[in-house]
Design a protein around this motif. Structure first.
Motif: not given
Length: 119
Positions: A58-65, A88-103
């Motif tokens: 559901e939230n790959p960034v949270w899962y990885l961290v 998929d471009e939408n998935k890329k954008a979502a992952l990028l935004n989540d990672a940036l928010a976390y970092l």
């Protein structure tokens, strides 16, 4: 302290390369590749990471961290690799935004990931 200084020098070098690319002073960028290629590279490096399982979280960034205990630099690299894949471009954008928010929330400014926002 020496390790910290070396990491900061590496980050400055990355930032300068990105600026040079944006200004058109350097040709070339990270090559595009498929998710199959990414999975194959993880297997070759004996990384115990199932890319499909991560991407279906559901939230790959949270899962990885939280679950995989990936480092900040590891997360940055992981997102950069996926950003240049055929995901998929939408998935890329979502992952990028989540990672940036976390970092960014941790105070870890990623020149590499922030430079992807303008692409």
């Amino acid at each position: 302290m020496e390790d910290y200084i070396l990491r900061e020098i590496d980050r400055l070098g990355e930032m300068l390369l990105m600026i040079a690319r944006k200004l058109g002073l350097l040709d070339g960028d990270t090559p595009d590749y498929s998710l199959v290629d990414v999975n194959d590279e993880f297997d070759k490096a004996n990384l115990p990471l199932d890319l499909d399982a991560v991407l279906h979280q559901e939230n790959p960034v949270w899962y990885l961290v939280e679950t995989e205990k990936i480092s900040d630099h590891g997360l940055e690299t992981f997102i950069d690799i996926l950003f240049h894949s055929d995901l998929d471009e939408n998935k890329k954008a979502a992952l990028l935004n989540d990672a940036l928010a976390y970092l960014d929330g941790k105070g870890y400014f990623s020149f590499r990931l922030h430079s992807l926002c303008g692409n």
